[in-house]
Motif scaffolding. Structure first.
Motif, PDB file in Angstrom:
ATOM      1  N   GLY A 139       0.887  -1.326  -0.184  1.00  0.00           N
ATOM      2  CA  GLY A 139      -0.294  -0.186  -0.041  1.00  0.00           C
ATOM      3  C   GLY A 139       0.902   0.889  -0.596  1.00  0.00           C
ATOM      4  O   GLY A 139       0.843   2.323  -0.675  1.00  0.00           O
ATOM      5  N   ALA A 140       2.005   1.485   0.928  1.00  0.00           N
ATOM      6  CA  ALA A 140       2.810   2.927   1.241  1.00  0.00           C
ATOM      7  C   ALA A 140       3.043   2.725  -0.387  1.00  0.00           C
ATOM      8  O   ALA A 140       3.135   4.136  -0.673  1.00  0.00           O
ATOM      9  CB  ALA A 140       3.817   2.079   2.203  1.00  0.00           C
ATOM     10  N   ARG A 169       4.311   4.106   5.789  1.00  0.00           N
ATOM     11  CA  ARG A 169       5.857   3.222   6.861  1.00  0.00           C
ATOM     12  C   ARG A 169       6.684   4.054   5.839  1.00  0.00           C
ATOM     13  O   ARG A 169       8.181   3.621   6.738  1.00  0.00           O
ATOM     14  CB  ARG A 169       5.721   2.772   7.396  1.00  0.00           C
ATOM     15  CG  ARG A 169       4.444   2.953   8.914  1.00  0.00           C
ATOM     16  CD  ARG A 169       4.659   0.927   9.327  1.00  0.00           C
ATOM     17  NE  ARG A 169       4.137  -0.036   9.949  1.00  0.00           N
ATOM     18  CZ  ARG A 169       3.670   0.227  11.861  1.00  0.00           C
ATOM     19  NH1 ARG A 169       4.986   0.761  12.062  1.00  0.00           N
ATOM     20  NH2 ARG A 169       2.936  -0.347  12.629  1.00  0.00           N
ATOM     21  N   ASP A 269      -6.986   7.298  -1.358  1.00  0.00           N
ATOM     22  CA  ASP A 269      -6.908   5.874  -0.671  1.00  0.00           C
ATOM     23  C   ASP A 269      -8.020   4.994  -0.317  1.00  0.00           C
ATOM     24  O   ASP A 269      -7.959   5.563   1.214  1.00  0.00           O
ATOM     25  CB  ASP A 269      -5.578   6.566   0.483  1.00  0.00           C
ATOM     26  CG  ASP A 269      -5.113   5.347   0.955  1.00  0.00           C
ATOM     27  OD1 ASP A 269      -5.187   4.185   0.811  1.00  0.00           O
ATOM     28  OD2 ASP A 269      -3.988   5.711   1.739  1.00  0.00           O
ATOM     29  N   GLN A 272      -7.746   0.016   2.193  1.00  0.00           N
ATOM     30  CA  GLN A 272      -7.892  -0.531   3.682  1.00  0.00           C
ATOM     31  C   GLN A 272      -9.624  -0.487   3.420  1.00  0.00           C
ATOM     32  O   GLN A 272     -10.505  -1.536   3.497  1.00  0.00           O
ATOM     33  CB  GLN A 272      -8.211   0.557   4.915  1.00  0.00           C
ATOM     34  CG  GLN A 272      -8.486  -0.643   6.543  1.00  0.00           C
ATOM     35  CD  GLN A 272      -7.816   0.248   7.467  1.00  0.00           C
ATOM     36  OE1 GLN A 272      -8.341  -0.466   8.578  1.00  0.00           O
ATOM     37  NE2 GLN A 272      -6.305   0.152   7.454  1.00  0.00           N
TER      38      GLN A 272
HETATM   39  N1  PLZ Z   1      -2.896   3.342   2.926  1.00  0.00           N
HETATM   40  C1  PLZ Z   1      -5.326   3.575   3.925  1.00  0.00           C
HETATM   41  O1  PLZ Z   1      -4.880   1.481   5.548  1.00  0.00           O
HETATM   42  C2  PLZ Z   1      -2.087  -0.269   5.963  1.00  0.00           C
HETATM   43  C3  PLZ Z   1      -1.308  -0.738   7.993  1.00  0.00           C
HETATM   44  C4  PLZ Z   1      -0.810  -1.875   9.756  1.00  0.00           C
HETATM   45  P1  PLZ Z   1       0.568  -0.931   3.311  1.00  0.00           P
HETATM   46  N2  PLZ Z   1      -2.982   0.213   7.187  1.00  0.00           N
HETATM   47  C5  PLZ Z   1      -2.653  -1.057   7.608  1.00  0.00           C
HETATM   48  C6  PLZ Z   1       0.904  -1.264  10.049  1.00  0.00           C
HETATM   49  O2  PLZ Z   1       0.861  -1.187  11.291  1.00  0.00           O
HETATM   50  O3  PLZ Z   1       1.739  -1.092   9.171  1.00  0.00           O
HETATM   51  C7  PLZ Z   1      -2.427   1.827   4.379  1.00  0.00           C
HETATM   52  C8  PLZ Z   1      -3.598   1.662   4.599  1.00  0.00           C
HETATM   53  C9  PLZ Z   1      -3.884   2.695   4.159  1.00  0.00           C
HETATM   54  C10 PLZ Z   1      -2.119   3.132   2.998  1.00  0.00           C
HETATM   55  C11 PLZ Z   1      -1.516   1.688   4.026  1.00  0.00           C
HETATM   56  C12 PLZ Z   1      -0.297   0.522   3.956  1.00  0.00           C
HETATM   57  O4  PLZ Z   1      -0.208  -0.145   3.233  1.00  0.00           O
HETATM   58  O5  PLZ Z   1       0.624  -2.717   2.387  1.00  0.00           O
HETATM   59  O6  PLZ Z   1       0.597  -1.499   5.340  1.00  0.00           O
HETATM   60  O7  PLZ Z   1       2.436  -1.058   3.348  1.00  0.00           O
END
Ligand code: PLZ
Length: 450
Positions: A139-140, A169, A269, A272
């Motif tokens: 996702g990031a 992250r 985005d 989720q």
């Molecule tokens: N954008 C809206 O929910 C990931 C994070 C869990 P990645 N959410 C769970 C944790 O504590 O790391 C998320 C999201 C939204 C981006 C992301 C990022 O997605 O696949 O974890 O990189």
């Protein structure tokens, strides 16, 4: 209302695991404890943990741990296994693909799966304009690429995000994410040109409607940045890690309108919220908002790592050739899994299933809130539902109670997650394959915890 999935659906929902909650050892059991000891010795302490047990199998609505305890899953691995774990369509596609080839790198020797997933995304995402996609691993990474694309398209630098927002992250996505602890603490300096605007948070906004809160954000963008300097507005249509905050009606459309007026790329985005989770394929459909770009991950591939940016063809094509890519982005096995997952979501009508889950959860949680004034708010859509815990009669967050309730559910074999800027939100993300009886039993345990 059926008590379980119909037999045809149940047959298609994954491994043949009894759909029961059953604790057969103390928690953690001896095998989980032994693995925890190995984990402590070998895995960085920086990686967090929710449950003290290790998984052995999972499917439908349960996770079975290595000691044979069967847990009700109200987390879906953080909104990933929308179709359930090891769905037969995913298993079949992945098995076939892994035996053919595991990797060539799409940039070096392309393959059909990547193109087929892109076609599905272009078709399923909101809006009937011409669309294109690019695939990534997490996702990031998708969010980072959406920023790259928006900057290349506009020739502008500024990126607007929102209070309570979460986007990842990595260095740039840490900058986009609102909450310091645990995501950002001691990890700076962060990427520049990121600006945070007021979010519509109905439980905390007092008597202000969506359009009014949007007008505060719009005025701030206008006065502090200037609309024509903004490359992208990035927003989760329902905030996830921030606490399942559903903005007041009118808030998202007003931001969308402002973006249109100033040539700003509006990025939803939906990492989720996407893939049937909220009762629509994508959450911005609830307000008929059509984003320019949409980021997806999590539910897209039934648990395999895959992410995407999808959007207006002329925006997606404004990047120079070679400007987007990565060794693994759109890996063939992950694409095969995504094709199975999308087929499952369609054939099992999981959007309807998410709405059915909402119809069970919301009334039960509202009635629980009647007798428990610590529950200040019940909110969410589809199978993305939360309760916010406060000091009774106030909006003062009670994160300590939130932790205690979550732990009490865990002790009874029900996996729930917490969220929220103030750590005072219990969130429920059941797999859409969960049978009704397990969902209801999970809610019984939650009620008992209160
Ligand atoms: N954008 C809206 O929910 C990931 C994070 C869990 P990645 N959410 C769970 C944790 O504590 O790391 C998320 C999201 C939204 C981006 C992301 C990022 O997605 O696949 O974890 O990189």
């Amino acid at each position: 209302m059926t008590d379980t999935l119909d037999p045809a659906t149940l047959a298609a929902t994954g491994p043949d695991i009894p759909q029961v909650r059953r604790l057969v050892t103390t928690i953690p059991g001896p095998r989980s404890q032994a693995l925890t000891d190995r984990r402590t010795a070998s895995v960085s302490a920086g990686v967090g943990g929710t449950l003290p047990v290790f998984a052995e199998r999972a499917g439908g609505g349960v996770i079975v741990d290595v000691d044979g305890n069967s847990w009700i899953d109200l987390g879906s691995g953080i909104a990933v296994t929308n179709i359930g774990n090891s769905h037969p369509f995913v298993v079949a596609n992945v098995t076939e693909q892994v035996a053919k080839f595991t990797h060539t790198c799409f940039m070096v020797t392309p393959y059909e799966g990547y193109v087929a997933v892109s076609e599905h995304l272009n078709d399923l995402t909101p809006g009937d304009h011409d669309k294109k996609s690019a695939l990534f691993n997490s996702g990031a990474e998708a969010v980072e690429n959406a920023v790259k694309i928006a900057r290349a398209h506009t020739g502008r630098a500024a990126v607007v995000v929102f209070e309570h927002g979460y986007h990842g992250r990595t260095n740039l996505t840490m900058a986009l994410t609102a909450k310091n602890m645990p995501y950002k603490q001691s990890f700076g300096p962060f990427a520049p040109e990121v600006y945070r605007m007021p979010m519509s948070y109905p439980f905390r906004d007092g008597p202000h409607d969506g359009a009014e809160v949007a007008s505060w954000a719009i005025s701030k963008m206008d006065k502090e940045l200037g609309g024509t300097n903004i490359a992208a507005i990035i927003i989760e249509p329902i905030q996830g890690e921030g606490g399942f905050i559903v903005p007041a009606p009118g808030y998202l459309p007003a931001l969308r309108e402002y973006a249109t007026q100033h040539g700003i790329v509006f990025v939803a985005d939906e990492i989720q919220t996407g893939f049937a989770r909220t009762g629509q394929w994508f959450a911005c459909e609830h307000e008929a908002v059509v984003p320019d770009l949409i980021t997806t991950a999590k539910g897209i591939a039934g648990g395999l790592p895959l992410a995407a940016v999808t959007g207006r063809a002329q925006i997606m094509d404004s990047v120079h050739v070679g400007g987007l890519g990565g060794t693994y982005g759109g890996n063939p096995i992950a694409c095969a899994a995504a094709l199975g997952a999308i087929e499952a979501m369609k054939s099992e009508d999981l959007c309807a299933r998410a709405r059915h889950i909402e119809s069970i959860m919301i009334p039960r949680l509202r009635s629980l809130a009647q007798s428990h004034p610590e529950i200040g708010d019940v909110r969410g859509r589809g199978a993305m539902i939360a309760i916010e815990l406060v000091q009774p009669g106030t909006t003062t967050p009670d994160s300590e109670l939130t932790q205690r309730i979550a732990k009490a559910c865990h002790a009874q074999g029900v996996l729930v997650l917490t969220a929220g800027t103030y750590g005072n939100v219990l969130r429920f993300l059941p797999p859409l394959s969960i049978p009704d009886h397990l969902l209801n039993e999970g809610l019984d345990v939650l009620e008992g915890a209160f």
